[in-house]
Every structure is written in C-alpha cells, then in structure tokens.
Design an enzyme around this catalytic site. Structure first.
Site, short mmCIF file in Angstrom:
data_model
loop_
_atom_site.label_atom_id
_atom_site.label_comp_id
_atom_site.label_asym_id
_atom_site.label_seq_id
_atom_site.Cartn_x
_atom_site.Cartn_y
_atom_site.Cartn_z
N THR A 178 0.87 -1.19 0.00
CA THR A 178 0.00 0.00 0.00
C THR A 178 0.91 1.23 0.00
O THR A 178 2.01 1.18 0.54
CB THR A 178 -0.89 -0.02 1.26
OG1 THR A 178 -1.88 -1.01 1.09
CG2 THR A 178 -1.55 1.32 1.55
N GLY A 208 -11.21 -1.08 3.00
CA GLY A 208 -10.24 -1.03 4.10
C GLY A 208 -10.21 0.34 4.77
O GLY A 208 -11.12 1.16 4.63
N GLY A 230 -1.33 -1.56 6.72
CA GLY A 230 -1.33 -2.78 7.51
C GLY A 230 -2.74 -3.37 7.54
O GLY A 230 -3.49 -3.20 6.58
N GLY A 232 -6.16 -3.36 7.68
CA GLY A 232 -7.11 -2.25 7.58
C GLY A 232 -8.21 -2.32 8.61
O GLY A 232 -8.63 -1.29 9.16
N1 ASP Z 1 -4.44 -1.10 5.01
C1 ASP Z 1 -4.68 -1.66 3.70
C2 ASP Z 1 -6.08 -2.25 3.68
O1 ASP Z 1 -6.45 -2.87 4.64
C3 ASP Z 1 -3.71 -2.72 3.29
C4 ASP Z 1 -2.25 -2.42 3.50
O2 ASP Z 1 -1.88 -1.38 4.02
O3 ASP Z 1 -1.41 -3.26 3.08
O4 ASP Z 1 -6.75 -2.14 2.69
#
Ligand code: ASP
Length: 314
Positions: A178, A208, A230, A232
């Site tokens: 991300t 997310g 991370g 979400g």
């Molecule tokens: N936070 C993002 C989500 O949950 C995913 C990520 O940050 O890797 O969509």
C-alpha cells in the site's frame, strides 16, 4: 508474529521548513526486494519534493508522490494492485488537506490507473467526500478519467500471490505495498494521501482503512497529516489516523509523536490482533515513521532552511 510482543520501530525527524515523507506499505518484504521498495519510495518522495521546493502546496506534493507509486508495478496501488476473491483489481484511495479539512476519497473503485487523482477530483468538487463502487467509477468518468481493466493493470506478482492464497499455500491478508504520502509546505500546511488495492483475496465489496477519513488517512494543520498501512480492519476499529492527529496536537512544540504512534500501534495490536505502520508530519514539519511489522519501506526529503536531507529505507 506474537500479538503480545509486536516488534516495534519508530523514528522522528526535527521540524522542517518543508518535508515530504512517503511509505510503500507495511509487511514482510524479503531482504533482496527491500532496496527496490526503498528506491521506489525515494523516486516518489523526489516528485513531492519538486513541488514543495518550488513553493507548491502539501496537497499537490502528496498527490504527485502517490501518482508515482500508483504507476510503479512493485506497489499494491494502481498498476500492480492485489486481486480480490474474483481475481479483480478493486481500489481504495483518499486525500486530505490539513488547512481546510477538505477531503476526497474513492472506495471499491473498479480499475483506473490513478485513484488518488480521482480522490483529488472529489476533494476539489467538494460536494461529497467519499464515492464508492459503480458511483465512484461514474464520478471518475464524468471528471475525464479513462477506465482501465484488471488485465491491463495486473502484474505477474499480484497474480502469483493471489494464486498462492487461493491454493491455500499462503494466508490471505494484507498484501504489503500500500502507498501513502504526507507533507508540510512552506506555508505551514499539511496534507495526506493513501492509495491501495487492499488485501489479497478480499471479499467483494470489502473496503479497508485507506479511503476512510480518520482511520487510514487524516490531515489537520493543528495536528498532523497521517497515512497508515497494515491490517485495515484494525485501523478502522481504532479510528487510528484521527486519534494520532489529536496526539500530535497535544504534543505540538514538544515532539514525541514517534513514541505516541508506537504506543497506538501497540494498543491496536493488543486490542485487535492487527499490525501495521504509519507515517506522519505535524504542523511544525516534524516527520515520523513507526511500524510493528517486520518491514515498511519509506523515504523522505526535508528542507530545514539551509540544507535538504533525504533518506530511504525499508
Ligand atoms: N491497510 C490496507 C487495507 O487494509 C492494506 C495495506 O496497508 O497493506 O486495505
């Protein structure tokens, strides 16, 4: 990873006249690939720095930085985004201006190359903050954006990860990669932007934290500009970004935002089991990186009134 004792890392830079800081996702990137992610982040930070050096706004800088990362197939945003349970690319993004608290976001957006530019168009349009699904695609088309396709934006790596999860050779969950950017400009304003494909094999309709103002993205001149990455669901359940901005408002002039972010990550993990990372820039230009995942690539360029300082890592 034990949820009782998450590994924790944070650092904080002193105030700067202008600064841009980007992340390329919390996760567990292999040692061989870490320099590639750091290099991608560095290129994006330079795009943001070019805007700020010329006296441009933090809002333009974070958009410019995220556009670079959306085009970079190594990251889980725009081209290279992860695939949902149907094998489709479905995108989330948000951008926020700390001077005015104006925000724009898209959630569950079908394939478009630059979701952050569509979020920016929503911010500029001003009528609504968040557009989702087919309505978000309609909004994008009406504002001159050309739809793409999963086939055109899908990378081999994204397909391989999806296959591994579908074949039960790997866990579903956050893909890593991300992207986000936070900045402070010479006028003293901050802005934040986040863009993602979400999580590998996510259910149809899942949204997310990234496009949710106050969870994954937030900016307030009186507090801080924040972008998270991370699990979400964990960031959503703890209203992470908005609360960390409130911490920054309390710590203004004192410092210690890195410690506050680590505390919030630790509390998030203990309460929800989720892990992640966060970047922030407060109204005085203090930049901060924190994570409790094994890796999170980042890069910053800051100008302290005399010199420019730059660094990238993972
Ligand atoms: N936070 C993002 C989500 O949950 C995913 C990520 O940050 O890797 O969509």
């Amino acid at each position: 990873m034990s949820s009782a004792e998450p590994p924790s890392f944070s650092r904080e830079e002193p105030p700067a006249r202008w600064v841009v800081l980007v992340h390329g996702g919390a996760g567990d990137v292999s040692p061989e690939r870490r320099p590639l992610h750091a290099e991608g982040c560095a290129r994006a930070a330079e795009a943001g720095a070019a805007v700020l050096r010329a006296g441009g706004s933090a809002l333009d800088a974070v958009e410019a930085a995220v556009l670079v990362l959306e085009d970079d197939p190594r990251f889980n945003a725009g081209t290279g985004a992860c695939l949902d349970e149907d094998g489709e690319i479905v995108l989330d993004a948000a951008i926020m201006d700390g001077a005015t608290l104006r925000a724009g976001a898209v959630a569950a957006l079908p394939p478009f190359h630059h979701p952050i530019a569509i979020a920016r168009a929503a911010l500029s349009d001003g009528r609504h903050v968040l557009y989702a699904g087919a309505g978000a695609a309609d909004f994008a088309r009406a504002h001159g954006f050309t739809p793409s396709t999963t086939e055109a934006m899908r990378t081999e790596l994204a397909l391989q990860r999806w296959q591994e999860v579908r074949d039960k050779r790997a866990e579903s969950g956050f893909a890593g990669g991300t992207v986000g950017a936070v900045a402070r400009d010479v006028h003293g304003h901050v802005a934040a932007a986040t863009s993602t494909g979400g999580t590998v094999d996510k259910r149809r309709g899942r949204v997310g934290d990234s496009p949710i103002v106050g969870a994954g993205t937030y900016a307030d001149d009186g507090g801080a500009a924040i972008s998270t990455t991370g699990h979400g669901e964990a960031f959503l359940r703890t209203v992470f970004a908005g609360r960390l901005s409130d911490d920054a408002a309390r710590l203004r002039g004192v410092g210690g935002l890195g410690g506050a972010a680590s505390d919030r990550l630790r509390a998030m993990t203990l309460r929800t089991g989720g892990h992640g990372g966060v970047i922030a820039v407060d109204g005085d230009g203090r930049a901060m990186v924190a994570r409790n995942t094994p890796t999170m690539s980042f890069a910053f360029v800051r100008h302290d009134g005399a010199d420019e300082w730059r660094e990238a890592g993972a």
